[in-house]
Scaffold this motif. Sequence first.
Motif, mmCIF file in Angstrom:
data_model
loop_
_atom_site.group_PDB
_atom_site.id
_atom_site.type_symbol
_atom_site.label_atom_id
_atom_site.label_comp_id
_atom_site.label_asym_id
_atom_site.label_seq_id
_atom_site.Cartn_x
_atom_site.Cartn_y
_atom_site.Cartn_z
ATOM 1 N N LYS A 214 0.831 -1.319 -0.029
ATOM 2 C CA LYS A 214 -0.139 -0.147 0.099
ATOM 3 C C LYS A 214 0.863 1.382 -0.070
ATOM 4 N N GLU A 217 2.365 1.762 -3.476
ATOM 5 C CA GLU A 217 1.116 2.119 -4.318
ATOM 6 C C GLU A 217 0.816 3.687 -4.072
ATOM 7 N N SER A 218 0.871 4.200 -2.898
ATOM 8 C CA SER A 218 0.471 5.401 -2.649
ATOM 9 C C SER A 218 1.685 6.287 -3.049
ATOM 10 N N LYS A 219 2.589 5.906 -2.988
ATOM 11 C CA LYS A 219 3.805 6.657 -3.463
ATOM 12 C C LYS A 219 3.959 6.981 -4.878
ATOM 13 N N ALA A 222 1.345 9.295 -5.822
ATOM 14 C CA ALA A 222 1.851 10.633 -5.473
ATOM 15 C C ALA A 222 2.944 11.198 -6.304
#
Length: 283
Positions: A214, A217-219, A222
């Motif tokens: 997660k 994925e968020s990185k 972003a």
Amino acid sequence: MGCDGGTIPKRHELVKGPKKVEKVDRSAELLAKWKHCALSQEKLRRPIVVCELGRLYNKDAVIEYLLDKTAERPNMDVVTHIRGIKDITELNLTDNPEWDGERRNAKGDHYEDVHSAMFICPVVGLEMNGKHRFCYLQTCGCVFSDRALKEVKTEICHKCGDTFHDQDVVVINGTKEDVDKLRERMEGKRAAAKLLKQAKKSKKTKVVAESASKASESKAGASGSSSATSSSSSSKLTPATKRSVQQMEEKSEVFKSLFTTHSSAKRTKDQLSNWVTHTPYHF
């Protein structure tokens, strides 16, 4: 054939038969288990501990074994199942008021009852000398006779008040059949604890992996949004192409004539004049 005095020897006196096998006194052997440490063979003294198989030990003897398992000891086979201090339980024993200790027969002129024990059952008063069956509770370490547990049915300890279940009752110095059952129970508990530990470890690993996924994925999201923002902002910041005022069709000729780029503002060489410098002497 006679001997001195005219006696005739018998056959068993002349022919030696096979030696009789000495039998171990069962009562003496059983009594020794209740008065001596199973590992060091020294007399039991507080603090006294017990293993999951119901064997009694002096606590210091077990600690010495755990600190140095390579040292040679006469009874190593009785402690091989003890892996650490968590595998033993310190007993909460009840003193026998009739037991005078080792000093009572110091002069040798007093009758010594070898079956007199240091501890008794706190419920029915039976002495813990091997003649009676005793048990201890793994939850609190309190010791009772088997008769007391059978006669007074309860799930609360008679001595300390802690709750317990039937699987928490362990026989002390039981028979071979008792030891086999206790060993099977011990191995079952350890196997279940091992599986539970592995399940917790795998669950923890899965949670860490999901968290890392997660986070990555968020990185990535972003970074994608930042690149899109930067591209849009760069497109917004791109300066517009400059146009001459004279090329603007929407402007009138009057407006265009205000600027020097208009054709009316251009002069020929004849119309251009030279610069004249004036000095104060001309005045």
